[in-house]
Design an enzyme around this catalytic site. Structure first.
Site, PDB file in Angstrom:
ATOM      1  N   GLY A  58      81.024   8.087  99.264  1.00 20.58           N
ATOM      2  CA  GLY A  58      80.743   6.718  98.841  1.00 20.58           C
ATOM      3  C   GLY A  58      80.715   5.833 100.068  1.00 20.58           C
ATOM      4  O   GLY A  58      79.820   5.935 100.900  1.00 20.58           O
ATOM      5  N   GLN A 135      88.348   6.513 103.070  1.00 19.16           N
ATOM      6  CA  GLN A 135      88.237   7.823 102.395  1.00 19.16           C
ATOM      7  C   GLN A 135      89.321   8.723 102.963  1.00 19.16           C
ATOM      8  O   GLN A 135      90.428   8.259 103.184  1.00 19.16           O
ATOM      9  CB  GLN A 135      86.833   8.430 102.611  1.00 19.16           C
ATOM     10  CG  GLN A 135      85.996   8.505 101.349  1.00 19.16           C
ATOM     11  CD  GLN A 135      86.494   9.478 100.264  1.00 19.16           C
ATOM     12  OE1 GLN A 135      87.477  10.175 100.395  1.00 19.16           O
ATOM     13  NE2 GLN A 135      85.772   9.479  99.147  1.00 19.16           N
ATOM     14  N   MET A 182      80.004  15.608 100.675  1.00 21.29           N
ATOM     15  CA  MET A 182      80.876  16.704 100.243  1.00 21.29           C
ATOM     16  C   MET A 182      80.172  17.563  99.184  1.00 21.29           C
ATOM     17  O   MET A 182      80.168  18.788  99.256  1.00 21.29           O
ATOM     18  CB  MET A 182      82.151  16.158  99.591  1.00 21.29           C
ATOM     19  CG  MET A 182      83.023  15.349 100.494  1.00 21.29           C
ATOM     20  SD  MET A 182      84.070  16.410 101.490  1.00 21.29           S
ATOM     21  CE  MET A 182      83.205  16.347 103.015  1.00 21.29           C
ATOM     22  N   GLY A 183      79.581  16.865  98.214  1.00 19.28           N
ATOM     23  CA  GLY A 183      78.917  17.578  97.106  1.00 19.28           C
ATOM     24  C   GLY A 183      77.799  18.473  97.609  1.00 19.28           C
ATOM     25  O   GLY A 183      77.453  19.481  96.961  1.00 19.28           O
ATOM     26  N   ALA A 248      72.693  12.675  86.852  1.00 16.58           N
ATOM     27  CA  ALA A 248      73.392  13.917  86.475  1.00 16.58           C
ATOM     28  C   ALA A 248      73.484  14.049  84.950  1.00 16.58           C
ATOM     29  O   ALA A 248      73.269  15.132  84.393  1.00 16.58           O
ATOM     30  CB  ALA A 248      74.777  13.935  87.104  1.00 16.58           C
ATOM     31  N   CYS A 415      88.412  26.967 108.374  1.00 16.47           N
ATOM     32  CA  CYS A 415      88.921  28.270 107.946  1.00 16.47           C
ATOM     33  C   CYS A 415      90.284  28.034 107.305  1.00 16.47           C
ATOM     34  O   CYS A 415      91.205  27.574 107.972  1.00 16.47           O
ATOM     35  CB  CYS A 415      89.056  29.174 109.167  1.00 16.47           C
ATOM     36  SG  CYS A 415      89.678  30.787 108.768  1.00 16.47           S
ATOM     37  N   GLY A 497      89.219  10.206  97.944  1.00 12.63           N
ATOM     38  CA  GLY A 497      88.848  11.182  96.918  1.00 12.63           C
ATOM     39  C   GLY A 497      88.671  10.582  95.545  1.00 12.63           C
ATOM     40  O   GLY A 497      87.625  10.724  94.930  1.00 12.63           O
TER      41      GLY A 497
HETATM   42  P1  NAD Z   1      78.655  10.814  98.737  1.00 17.67           P
HETATM   43  O1  NAD Z   1      78.773   9.374  98.461  1.00 17.67           O
HETATM   44  O2  NAD Z   1      78.244  11.279 100.095  1.00 17.67           O
HETATM   45  O3  NAD Z   1      77.677  11.484  97.670  1.00 17.67           O
HETATM   46  C1  NAD Z   1      77.722  11.186  96.303  1.00 17.67           C
HETATM   47  C2  NAD Z   1      76.350  11.472  95.720  1.00 17.67           C
HETATM   48  O4  NAD Z   1      76.371  11.199  94.307  1.00 17.67           O
HETATM   49  C3  NAD Z   1      75.258  10.599  96.331  1.00 17.67           C
HETATM   50  O5  NAD Z   1      74.298  11.429  96.923  1.00 17.67           O
HETATM   51  C4  NAD Z   1      74.719   9.810  95.141  1.00 17.67           C
HETATM   52  O6  NAD Z   1      73.323   9.599  95.228  1.00 17.67           O
HETATM   53  C5  NAD Z   1      75.069  10.709  93.971  1.00 17.67           C
HETATM   54  N1  NAD Z   1      75.135  10.038  92.676  1.00 17.67           N
HETATM   55  C6  NAD Z   1      75.788   8.890  92.350  1.00 17.67           C
HETATM   56  N2  NAD Z   1      75.633   8.626  91.034  1.00 17.67           N
HETATM   57  C7  NAD Z   1      74.868   9.621  90.526  1.00 17.67           C
HETATM   58  C8  NAD Z   1      74.387   9.921  89.224  1.00 17.67           C
HETATM   59  N3  NAD Z   1      74.647   9.142  88.176  1.00 17.67           N
HETATM   60  N4  NAD Z   1      73.660  11.050  89.068  1.00 17.67           N
HETATM   61  C9  NAD Z   1      73.348  11.861  90.121  1.00 17.67           C
HETATM   62  N5  NAD Z   1      73.772  11.605  91.373  1.00 17.67           N
HETATM   63  C10 NAD Z   1      74.546  10.512  91.559  1.00 17.67           C
HETATM   64  O7  NAD Z   1      80.077  11.439  98.330  1.00 17.67           O
HETATM   65  P2  NAD Z   1      80.651  12.883  98.695  1.00 17.67           P
HETATM   66  O8  NAD Z   1      81.271  12.826 100.045  1.00 17.67           O
HETATM   67  O9  NAD Z   1      79.647  13.919  98.413  1.00 17.67           O
HETATM   68  O10 NAD Z   1      81.841  12.986  97.642  1.00 17.67           O
HETATM   69  C11 NAD Z   1      81.524  13.116  96.263  1.00 17.67           C
HETATM   70  C12 NAD Z   1      82.746  12.925  95.420  1.00 17.67           C
HETATM   71  O11 NAD Z   1      83.626  14.023  95.583  1.00 17.67           O
HETATM   72  C13 NAD Z   1      83.532  11.683  95.788  1.00 17.67           C
HETATM   73  O12 NAD Z   1      84.038  11.097  94.626  1.00 17.67           O
HETATM   74  C14 NAD Z   1      84.632  12.219  96.638  1.00 17.67           C
HETATM   75  O13 NAD Z   1      85.747  11.381  96.637  1.00 17.67           O
HETATM   76  C15 NAD Z   1      84.906  13.533  95.960  1.00 17.67           C
HETATM   77  N6  NAD Z   1      85.501  14.498  96.883  1.00 17.67           N
HETATM   78  C16 NAD Z   1      85.714  15.729  96.455  1.00 17.67           C
HETATM   79  C17 NAD Z   1      86.289  16.664  97.292  1.00 17.67           C
HETATM   80  C18 NAD Z   1      86.539  18.028  96.837  1.00 17.67           C
HETATM   81  O14 NAD Z   1      87.022  18.862  97.550  1.00 17.67           O
HETATM   82  N7  NAD Z   1      86.202  18.349  95.644  1.00 17.67           N
HETATM   83  C19 NAD Z   1      86.640  16.333  98.577  1.00 17.67           C
HETATM   84  C20 NAD Z   1      86.382  15.070  99.006  1.00 17.67           C
HETATM   85  C21 NAD Z   1      85.790  14.163  98.163  1.00 17.67           C
END
Ligand code: NAD
Length: 556
Positions: A58, A135, A182-183, A248, A415, A497
């Protein structure tokens, strides 16, 4: 070093690049290291939006604004080994007296007193120029591109395969949303575990970035085309990944209408931030931006309703057999606020798949080669393979990583290593630098998403067996241990997160420059840091952690 010359060369906005090679710009490697990693965080190969100093997640920033960034650079170029720089939400605010084994930089980002810890209050402070959102690794200068989360995502999908599908996802469809910083690791991690992957992102440029870095195989704006590609691949047991430009929720709706239920379902849209992250259903990116600018209250309302719809579609798929889990973006919480009362009917990924690793002090250990030379990373890979011949999973991971991971910015490696392993790796790396086999110092750090560094009741500490999910003494103790142990920079953040009000977490990075000073710091920090994970989980009553506590003589 002349500051304007340095800024022209490495920080001419928005073109940021870390210096490389073995020549110092600062007075020591202890200050050169944070300087290089800060600039690396903002490198356009690494950061999602360097123009706004946004690194990932974000609106996660590396510095509060350009002026602060330039001032940090200026101070780091001149900082002595008995001084420590203080950073308050991305702004340098002072220097304190310390010593050569103390952290050179002490960072606090986005922290608010609990009663005021909301996005609304934070946004007001941010618009007044008083704060930034750090973040996790954005504001603590150890983000290493999508690779940083790749192994964690791979571990999660592999654990899911072991738990539900006899160890393999081959011939299985894995569906998710969000292909950002991250995604964007999801498609590659999914295909590495054998799955066919379909992911939606509303922003085509995000999917293009994954195509460029080879994290995803194909992209389309047509649902029909994406559907046909993945159905064909699944039928033929082909592990390909497809990015669909779509909301999504809309993608899930279409799949349900066609009766296509994936075996595994999750989501990584930036749901943790209902205004500046998640894009509501039915809106283009431009429309979303206009509404953010004109009426944030209305935006939030629509965004929360969209998340409720998104989760209700996930629940429908779960009812029809999809293994469904929350992937750390707080989507369930905001869907619940938006009206989906059963939002918590599926679990988060930590209690389902990751906690046993946390009990062993395992987590996302990572390192970067300050030389900029990929060969330095390959040498560390080789040294680890030799040092841990029995760790077959680690060896398999390092071999796959070398083959498949495209470096972004400074060459880095991730790692997952646990108690005992991290310290051993750190000492080996220090010897490699000392002998000159590795051409310049390395830094070792980790994500804040680690075994003993986070309190986040909807994520890392969800469903702790003793009910201690919301206790945030633990990340504070982690911060203090790493400061006492002599990490090179340490950080404490709020809201990473999962968003404001929902988490507190600590980070650390330690320099590996081949000196005895570094060796002493490494021996303390890389023991204490994973030990925090063992203490935390042993105290909560997890049996594996108790075993590790005895094995490493950590019990008191
Ligand atoms: P980012 O902001 O780089 O990417 C988020 C993506 O979601 C963007 O590309 C955006 O276009 C897309 N998006 C937003 N609304 C949408 C919708 N309605 N439909 C489809 N796409 C949509 O964020 P990120 O760094 O990829 O992190 C994603 C999420 O995962 C955050 O909430 C973050 O806090 C969380 N996160 C998860 C982990 C983990 O290990 N699982 C680690 C860190 C962060």
């Amino acid at each position: 070093m002349n500051i304007s010359h340095f800024l022209d060369q490495y920080a001419s906005h928005p073109n940021y690049k870390s210096p490389v090679g073995s020549k110092l710009n600062s007075k020591s490697w202890q200050t050169e290291a944070p300087l290089r990693m800060l600039l690396n965080n903002l490198d356009s190969e690494v950061a999602e939006d360097p123009n706004n100093l946004i690194v990932y997640g974000g609106s996660g920033q590396a510095a509060r604004n350009r002026e602060s960034l330039e001032k940090i650079i200026e101070i780091l170029l001149d900082l002595e080994e008995d001084e420590s720089l203080l950073i308050q939400s991305g702004k340098p605010v002072g220097k304190v007296r310390s010593h050569d084994q103390a952290p050179r930089v002490l960072i606090a980002n986005s922290n608010l007193v609990p009663e005021w810890a909301s996005w609304e209050h934070f946004e007001k402070l941010k618009s007044d120029g008083l704060m930034m959102y750090g973040q996790m690794t954005a504001g603590s200068w150890i983000y290493i591109g999508t690779q940083g989360i790749l192994q964690g995502t791979y571990e999660t999908f592999a654990a899911c395969a072991n738990k539900h599908f006899g160890g393999s996802l081959r011939g299985k469809l894995l569906v998710s949303g969000g292909l950002g910083g991250m995604g964007g690791a999801q498609p590659l991690a999914a295909t590495m575990t054998g799955a066919t992957f379909l992911g939606a992102d509303i922003d085509s440029s995000r999917i293009e970035k994954r195509l460029k870095t080879k994290y995803i195989d194909k992209m389309t704006e047509s649902y029909i085309e994406a559907r046909d590609w993945v159905l064909d691949a699944k039928k033929n047991n082909k592990n390909i990944s497809v990015g669909l430009v779509s909301d999504a929720g809309d993608m899930l709706d279409n799949l349900l209408e066609d009766g296509i239920i994936p075996e595994v379902l999750t989501d990584q849209t930036s749901a943790h931030d209902p205004i500046f992250g998640y894009v509501p259903n039915g809106m283009t990116l431009n429309q979303a931006q206009e509404l953010r600018n004109s009426d944030q209250k209305k935006y939030k309302e629509i965004s929360l309703k969209s998340m409720a719809r998104h989760v209700s579609l996930m629940l429908k798929m779960q009812e029809r057999g999809a293994i469904t889990f929350d992937y750390g973006n707080n989507l369930r919480e905001f869907a619940k606020i938006g009206g989906e009362k059963n939002a918590f009917s599926f679990n988060g990924f930590v209690p389902d798949y990751i906690r046993p690793l946390f009990c062993e002090g395992k987590g996302p250990f990572r390192w970067a080669a300050l030389s900029g030379d990929p060969e330095d990373i390959y040498k560390t890979d080789k040294a680890l393979i030799n040092a841990f011949p029995d760790n077959k999973d680690m060896i398999k991971w390092l071999k796959q990583a070398k083959e498949k991971i495209h470096f972004q910015g400074l060459p880095c490696r991730i790692c997952w290593l646990g108690m005992g392993e991290r310290e051993k790796a750190g000492i080996i790396f220090n010897d490699l630098v000392k002998s000159g086999e590795v051409s310049a110092p390395l830094v070792i750090g980790r994500d804040h998403l680690d075994c003993g560094s986070v309190a986040s009741p909807n994520r890392e500490t969800e469903g702790m067996i003793d009910g201690s999910d919301a206790v945030s003494d633990w990340p504070l103790l982690n911060l203090m241990s790493n400061t006492a142990g002599g990490a090179t920079w340490v950080s404490f953040h709020h809201g990473g997160g999962v968003g404001m009000g929902y988490s507190q977490h600590a980070g650390m990075v330690v320099l590996v420059d081949g000196t005895d000073r570094a060796k002493n710091c490494i021996k303390r920090v890389l023991h204490n840091d994973p030990a925090m994970g063992v203490f935390r989980h042993s105290d909560a009553g997890y049996e594996i952690a108790n075993k590790f506590s005895k094995k490493f003589k950590l019990d008191i």
